[in-house]
Design a protein around this motif. Structure first.
Motif, short mmCIF file in Angstrom:
data_model
loop_
_atom_site.label_atom_id
_atom_site.label_comp_id
_atom_site.label_asym_id
_atom_site.label_seq_id
_atom_site.Cartn_x
_atom_site.Cartn_y
_atom_site.Cartn_z
N GLU A 206 -11.46 36.71 11.61
CA GLU A 206 -10.27 35.89 11.38
C GLU A 206 -9.09 36.76 10.90
N LEU A 207 -9.40 37.73 10.05
CA LEU A 207 -8.37 38.63 9.50
C LEU A 207 -7.74 39.47 10.62
N VAL A 208 -8.59 40.05 11.48
CA VAL A 208 -8.08 40.88 12.58
C VAL A 208 -7.30 40.01 13.57
N ILE B 223 4.49 43.49 6.12
CA ILE B 223 4.91 42.08 6.17
C ILE B 223 4.13 41.47 7.33
N LYS B 224 3.26 40.51 7.00
CA LYS B 224 2.24 40.02 7.93
C LYS B 224 2.79 38.99 8.92
N PRO B 225 2.01 38.71 9.98
CA PRO B 225 2.48 37.77 11.03
C PRO B 225 2.90 36.39 10.52
N ASN C 76 -1.80 30.58 2.56
CA ASN C 76 -3.18 30.46 2.07
C ASN C 76 -3.73 31.87 1.89
N VAL C 77 -5.01 31.97 1.48
CA VAL C 77 -5.58 33.30 1.16
C VAL C 77 -5.59 34.23 2.37
N GLY C 78 -5.73 33.70 3.56
CA GLY C 78 -5.75 34.53 4.76
C GLY C 78 -4.35 34.86 5.25
N GLU C 79 -3.47 33.88 5.22
CA GLU C 79 -2.08 34.06 5.65
C GLU C 79 -1.22 34.23 4.39
N ASN C 80 -1.35 35.43 3.79
CA ASN C 80 -0.73 35.64 2.48
C ASN C 80 0.46 36.60 2.52
N SER C 81 1.09 36.70 3.69
CA SER C 81 2.45 37.22 3.87
C SER C 81 2.64 38.73 3.74
N ALA D 198 -1.28 37.64 -6.65
CA ALA D 198 -2.72 37.60 -6.35
C ALA D 198 -2.97 37.32 -4.87
N THR D 199 -4.13 37.81 -4.37
CA THR D 199 -4.52 37.65 -2.97
C THR D 199 -4.44 36.19 -2.55
N ASN D 200 -5.00 35.31 -3.37
CA ASN D 200 -4.93 33.86 -3.10
C ASN D 200 -3.65 33.31 -3.74
N TYR E 227 4.07 47.37 -6.81
CA TYR E 227 4.11 46.46 -5.65
C TYR E 227 3.00 45.42 -5.72
N ARG E 228 1.81 45.80 -6.24
CA ARG E 228 0.74 44.79 -6.40
C ARG E 228 1.24 43.65 -7.30
N GLU E 229 2.00 44.00 -8.33
CA GLU E 229 2.53 42.98 -9.24
C GLU E 229 3.56 42.11 -8.53
N ILE F 140 5.83 37.44 -4.35
CA ILE F 140 6.01 37.19 -2.90
C ILE F 140 5.01 36.16 -2.42
N ARG F 141 3.76 36.31 -2.84
CA ARG F 141 2.73 35.38 -2.36
C ARG F 141 2.93 33.97 -2.92
N LYS F 142 3.38 33.86 -4.16
CA LYS F 142 3.68 32.53 -4.71
C LYS F 142 4.84 31.89 -3.94
N PHE G 155 -7.50 49.62 10.20
CA PHE G 155 -6.77 49.43 8.95
C PHE G 155 -7.61 48.66 7.93
N TYR G 156 -8.30 47.60 8.37
CA TYR G 156 -9.10 46.76 7.47
C TYR G 156 -10.59 47.09 7.56
N GLY G 157 -10.93 48.32 7.98
CA GLY G 157 -12.32 48.74 8.15
C GLY G 157 -13.20 48.50 6.93
N VAL G 158 -12.61 48.63 5.73
CA VAL G 158 -13.37 48.44 4.50
C VAL G 158 -13.90 47.00 4.38
N HIS G 159 -13.27 46.07 5.11
CA HIS G 159 -13.69 44.66 5.06
C HIS G 159 -14.53 44.25 6.27
N SER G 160 -15.03 45.23 7.05
CA SER G 160 -15.67 44.89 8.34
C SER G 160 -16.93 44.06 8.20
N SER H 208 -17.22 38.08 5.81
CA SER H 208 -17.30 36.92 6.71
C SER H 208 -15.96 36.62 7.39
N PHE H 209 -14.87 36.97 6.73
CA PHE H 209 -13.54 36.62 7.25
C PHE H 209 -12.94 37.72 8.12
N PHE H 210 -13.71 38.80 8.43
CA PHE H 210 -13.14 39.96 9.12
C PHE H 210 -12.53 39.59 10.49
P1 DAT Z 1 -5.30 42.12 -0.91
O1 DAT Z 1 -4.56 41.87 0.39
O2 DAT Z 1 -4.73 41.34 -2.05
O3 DAT Z 1 -5.46 43.58 -1.22
P2 DAT Z 1 -8.12 42.15 -0.11
O4 DAT Z 1 -7.95 43.62 0.09
O5 DAT Z 1 -9.25 41.70 -0.98
O6 DAT Z 1 -6.77 41.50 -0.72
O7 DAT Z 1 -8.30 41.42 1.29
C1 DAT Z 1 -7.53 41.84 2.40
C2 DAT Z 1 -7.06 40.63 3.15
O8 DAT Z 1 -8.18 39.92 3.68
C3 DAT Z 1 -6.31 39.60 2.31
O9 DAT Z 1 -4.98 39.93 2.11
C4 DAT Z 1 -6.49 38.36 3.14
C5 DAT Z 1 -7.90 38.52 3.68
N1 DAT Z 1 -8.86 37.83 2.79
C6 DAT Z 1 -9.33 38.28 1.59
N2 DAT Z 1 -10.18 37.40 1.04
C7 DAT Z 1 -10.26 36.37 1.93
C8 DAT Z 1 -10.98 35.13 1.96
N3 DAT Z 1 -11.81 34.77 0.97
N4 DAT Z 1 -10.80 34.31 3.03
C9 DAT Z 1 -9.98 34.67 4.05
N5 DAT Z 1 -9.28 35.82 4.08
C10 DAT Z 1 -9.41 36.65 3.05
#
Ligand code: DAT
Ligand code: MG
Length: 140
Positions: free
Chosen positions: A62-64, A10-12, A110-115, A92-94, A86-88, A103-105, A50-55, A58-60
């Motif tokens: 901001e995400l951290v 459960i995110k910030p 927004n896509v970054g602050e998606n709970s 969706a991410t956005n 749980y994914r269901e 939960i996200r609906k 935790f989010y190393g796969v997204h390093s 562009s949003f890394f």
């Molecule tokens: P999910 O959390 O649905 O598994 P993800 O693994 O693709 O989605 O991305 C991880 C998190 O990164 C996501 O919950 C929020 C952030 N994120 C993803 N895409 C983004 C974007 N286009 N802009 C900003 N933040 C984003």
């Protein structure tokens, strides 16, 4: 039925708005059992790992920053087919694309602050659970 586990955060944006209980109510109503739970403040290093796969994304940064801004609630959820279930429930991410009742609906800003976070595979669920919980803390 084969019970399996997924890892949830459960995110910030949600803890800040006092939504922990409301989100847990959706999780439990969907038949997922909360078998471990702890409220923590993620360190920079924990969030980057935790989010190393997204390093490279562009949003890394901001995400951290977002994930370390306020406390989170880390959880282990158990159900039959816990990961896809749980994914269901998350939606969706956005949140603009999330289905009604997810939960996200219901709660995401927004896509970054998606709970919420939820694992995307059984393999990642096991790795993510092990990053935050010892086996004896998980009580099914
Ligand atoms: P999910 O959390 O649905 O598994 P993800 O693994 O693709 O989605 O991305 C991880 C998190 O990164 C996501 O919950 C929020 C952030 N994120 C993803 N895409 C983004 C974007 N286009 N802009 C900003 N933040 C984003
Ligand atoms: Mg993901």
């Amino acid at each position: 039925l084969y019970m399996s586990r997924t890892f949830s955060i459960i995110k910030p944006d949600a803890t800040r708005r006092n939504l922990t209980g409301a989100i847990n109510a959706v999780i439990e109503a969907a038949g997922l059992r909360i078998v471990a739970q702890r409220r923590i403040k993620l360190t920079q290093a924990q969030a980057e790992t935790f989010y190393g796969v997204h390093s490279e994304r562009s949003f890394f940064g901001e995400l951290v920053a977002q994930m370390t801004s306020e406390p989170v609630v880390v959880q282990v959820l158990e159900a039959d087919n816990a990961v896809p279930k749980y994914r269901e429930v998350m939606g969706a991410t956005n949140p603009e694309n999330a289905a009604e009742g997810t939960i996200r609906k219901l709660f995401a800003l927004n896509v970054g602050e998606n709970s919420v976070h939820g694992s995307d595979s059984d393999e990642n669920a096991a790795l993510e659970i092990a990053q935050f919980f010892a086996e004896e803390e998980i009580v099914g």
